[in-house]
Design an enzyme around this catalytic site. Structure first.
Site, mmCIF file in Angstrom:
data_model
loop_
_atom_site.group_PDB
_atom_site.id
_atom_site.type_symbol
_atom_site.label_atom_id
_atom_site.label_comp_id
_atom_site.label_asym_id
_atom_site.label_seq_id
_atom_site.Cartn_x
_atom_site.Cartn_y
_atom_site.Cartn_z
ATOM 1 N N SER A 135 0.939 -0.687 -5.033
ATOM 2 C CA SER A 135 -0.133 0.301 -4.864
ATOM 3 C C SER A 135 -0.721 0.615 -6.225
ATOM 4 O O SER A 135 -0.039 0.535 -7.243
ATOM 5 C CB SER A 135 0.426 1.593 -4.269
ATOM 6 O OG SER A 135 1.204 1.323 -3.147
ATOM 7 N N ASP A 181 -4.146 4.709 -1.179
ATOM 8 C CA ASP A 181 -4.506 4.152 -2.489
ATOM 9 C C ASP A 181 -5.592 3.100 -2.258
ATOM 10 O O ASP A 181 -6.044 2.929 -1.129
ATOM 11 C CB ASP A 181 -3.268 3.531 -3.177
ATOM 12 C CG ASP A 181 -2.891 2.200 -2.557
ATOM 13 O OD1 ASP A 181 -2.801 1.201 -3.288
ATOM 14 O OD2 ASP A 181 -2.697 2.163 -1.334
ATOM 15 N N GLY A 211 -0.537 -3.440 5.443
ATOM 16 C CA GLY A 211 -0.150 -4.736 5.986
ATOM 17 C C GLY A 211 -1.186 -5.761 5.595
ATOM 18 O O GLY A 211 -1.725 -5.722 4.507
ATOM 19 N N LYS A 219 -9.105 1.799 2.497
ATOM 20 C CA LYS A 219 -8.031 1.653 3.476
ATOM 21 C C LYS A 219 -8.088 2.702 4.578
ATOM 22 O O LYS A 219 -7.301 2.639 5.519
ATOM 23 C CB LYS A 219 -6.678 1.742 2.767
ATOM 24 C CG LYS A 219 -6.527 0.618 1.764
ATOM 25 C CD LYS A 219 -5.147 0.518 1.215
ATOM 26 C CE LYS A 219 -5.153 -0.407 0.015
ATOM 27 N NZ LYS A 219 -3.874 -0.512 -0.634
ATOM 28 N N ASP A 273 5.181 2.381 -7.257
ATOM 29 C CA ASP A 273 5.205 1.157 -6.469
ATOM 30 C C ASP A 273 4.213 0.175 -7.071
ATOM 31 O O ASP A 273 3.060 0.508 -7.303
ATOM 32 C CB ASP A 273 4.828 1.467 -5.011
ATOM 33 C CG ASP A 273 4.690 0.213 -4.184
ATOM 34 O OD1 ASP A 273 3.745 0.141 -3.380
ATOM 35 O OD2 ASP A 273 5.534 -0.684 -4.350
ATOM 36 N N SER A 299 4.283 -0.135 1.290
ATOM 37 C CA SER A 299 5.355 -0.396 0.327
ATOM 38 C C SER A 299 5.656 0.835 -0.521
ATOM 39 O O SER A 299 6.759 1.006 -1.022
ATOM 40 C CB SER A 299 4.998 -1.584 -0.557
ATOM 41 O OG SER A 299 3.765 -1.348 -1.193
ATOM 42 N N THR A 302 0.796 -1.225 0.000
ATOM 43 C CA THR A 302 0.000 0.000 0.000
ATOM 44 C C THR A 302 0.820 1.262 0.000
ATOM 45 O O THR A 302 2.013 1.228 0.240
ATOM 46 C CB THR A 302 -0.787 -0.040 1.328
ATOM 47 O OG1 THR A 302 -1.664 -1.121 1.268
ATOM 48 C CG2 THR A 302 -1.536 1.215 1.636
ATOM 49 N N ARG A 328 -5.603 -0.311 -3.789
ATOM 50 C CA ARG A 328 -5.328 -1.639 -4.363
ATOM 51 C C ARG A 328 -4.994 -2.633 -3.262
ATOM 52 O O ARG A 328 -4.143 -2.363 -2.411
ATOM 53 C CB ARG A 328 -4.163 -1.541 -5.336
ATOM 54 C CG ARG A 328 -3.665 -2.894 -5.846
ATOM 55 C CD ARG A 328 -2.457 -2.744 -6.737
ATOM 56 N NE ARG A 328 -2.824 -2.324 -8.074
ATOM 57 C CZ ARG A 328 -1.942 -2.192 -9.072
ATOM 58 N NH1 ARG A 328 -0.681 -2.436 -8.869
ATOM 59 N NH2 ARG A 328 -2.334 -1.793 -10.248
#
Lengths: 216, 228
Positions: free
Chosen positions: B208, B56, B86, B72, B205, B168, B40, B58
């Site tokens: 994400s 984000d 996580g 999220k 990233d 991430s 994320t 995803r």
């Protein structure tokens, strides 16, 4: 209880990406996305996974791009020698056999390469050869390799009717199918995206097209 | 008559199967079941009137996108929201649990919830599970004592910061924050910066992607801007 000691350095890395090829009655479409990644990062959005090995053979490879570059160089060198010795270009089926032998030569330290070879055979019909990492190959009507292959193959099976006689599409239909299939793969596979590079080999020569994909 | 074992009633995690799992993994290459990670980008910053949180949308399961548009930014209280990275199940469970504890506390005290209350409940819970609850959180809210922004790590350690990124995509997002953050940003500038940071995570990233969710918390008002 202590667990077994394992090596903590690997000579391989996976740079991701997906390759697809579809054979037609007098053409062949070979495509791959242009994203190069490592771990969770993108190295570049503009990397070509396609390589022209002979005038009617194009190799698409996904996996570890360093091994793939070495493999491409090896095949190109072998092809040059063949041209000197036989005074002609290698046919696609001949190149297919060469690739299989080259991969099996490194059976015990393989090229981390998942290949799809596409082109026209001696009669001018489209041909696609699909490989595993150690050289097992088969001539097929269509194929997909790489991180998005599990998402793409079922769609191709459905559209090109794998079990019964192959439903061979027209050239424009095949290109549209490839664009759609990559768009779907880019939605769900994190390693596929950015752009798809599509090459079409037919009697007139080789044509190249690009289509944009999700960049996230 | 034999003594009945009371092992079942001990509560907490039971690690008896760990030895078996270790043996299975080393012997026959048995792969343990995977779970949804949110891989994320989540961010938070303090602006002149309160807090802005961003995330984000995803959710990934290894290299596959499991959910393209998940939420999220979790509700904790009308004036407190929490972003989670996580393991998706862990972040949902822990935020939902603390959110209900806060509601009970509001009933008991008759007052608006404070950010430090949520903060302490979360970090105590995570520390108790010694990092096995894999939830990394960015907690933000505005209460009677002012705006607060905290980060909470799976093992229970915390930071209190004016701007924070986790997940991430945190490096890509932090690069945006470090170059553009100023104290006392206006609402528009703050939202723009949060979007810039999340977009940096989304495009750079692979864990994400998809859309940007923004949550603006000020004294007395909260705006949840889903898919901004």
């Amino acid at each position: 209880m202590a667990s077994k000691q394992q090596a903590n350095w690997s000579p391989y890395d996976n740079n991701g990406g997906t390759c697809v090829a579809i054979a037609g009655s007098n053409y062949c479409v070979i495509a791959a996305d242009t994203r190069l990644s490592t771990g969770y990062s993108i190295l570049t959005r503009d990397y070509s996974k396609l390589q022209q090995l002979a005038d009617k053979s194009i190799l698409a490879s996904s996996g570890f791009q360093a091994d793939i570059k070495a493999l491409q160089k090896h095949l190109s060198a072998k092809h040059l020698i063949y041209q000197h010795q036989h005074n002609k270009q290698m046919s696609c089926p001949a190149m297919a056999q060469l690739l299989s032998n080259t991969l099996y030569y490194k059976r015990f330290f393989p090229y981390y390469a998942f290949n799809v070879l596409g082109g026209l055979d001696n009669e001018g019909k489209g041909c696609v050869f699909t490989y595993d990492a150690v050289g097992s190959y088969e001539r097929v009507g269509y194929s997909s390799q790489g991180s998005g292959s599990t998402l793409i193959t079922p769609v191709l099976d459905n559209q090109l009717k794998s079990p019964s006689p192959l439903l061979i599409p027209q050239e424009t239909e095949a290109v549209d199918l490839v664009k759609d299939v990559f768009a779907s793969a880019a939605e769900r596979d994190i390693y596929t995206g950015d752009r798809v590079e599509i090459t079409i080999v037919n009697a007139a020569g080789i044509r190249r097209e690009y289509a944009e994909l999700r960049k996230d | 008559m034999g003594k009945v074992s009371a092992a079942i009633d001990q509560g907490g995690f039971n690690f008896d199967l760990c030895r078996r799992n270790e043996m299975l993994m080393s012997k026959s290459g048995f792969k343990p079941p995977t779970y949804h990670k949110t891989g994320t980008t989540i961010v938070g910053l303090v602006f002149q009137d309160g807090i802005i949180l961003g995330a984000d949308t995803r959710a990934t399961e290894g290299p596959i996108v499991a959910y393209k548009n998940c939420e999220k930014i979790h509700y904790m209280a009308p004036n407190i929201y929490c972003c989670g990275a996580g393991t998706a199940a862990d972040t949902e469970a822990v935020t939902y649990m603390v959110s209900s504890q806060l509601q009970l506390h509001r009933q008991a005290t008759g007052r608006e919830s404070r950010v430090v209350t949520a903060f302490t409940l979360l970090k105590t819970h995570l520390f108790g599970y010694q990092g096995h609850v894999s939830a990394t959180l960015v907690l933000g809210g505005v209460d009677i004592t002012g705006p607060h922004l905290h980060t909470i790590y799976p093992h229970g350690s915390t930071d209190t910061l004016p701007y924070a990124t986790m997940g991430s995509g945190s490096l890509a997002a932090m690069a945006m924050f470090e170059s553009n953050y100023k104290k006392g940003l206006s609402r528009d500038k703050g939202i723009k910066l949060v979007c810039k940071a999340i977009c940096a995570g989304i495009f750079n990233d692979l864990g994400s992607g998809s859309n940007v969710d923004v949550c603006v918390i000020t004294k007395g008002k909260t705006d949840y801007l889903r898919n901004y």
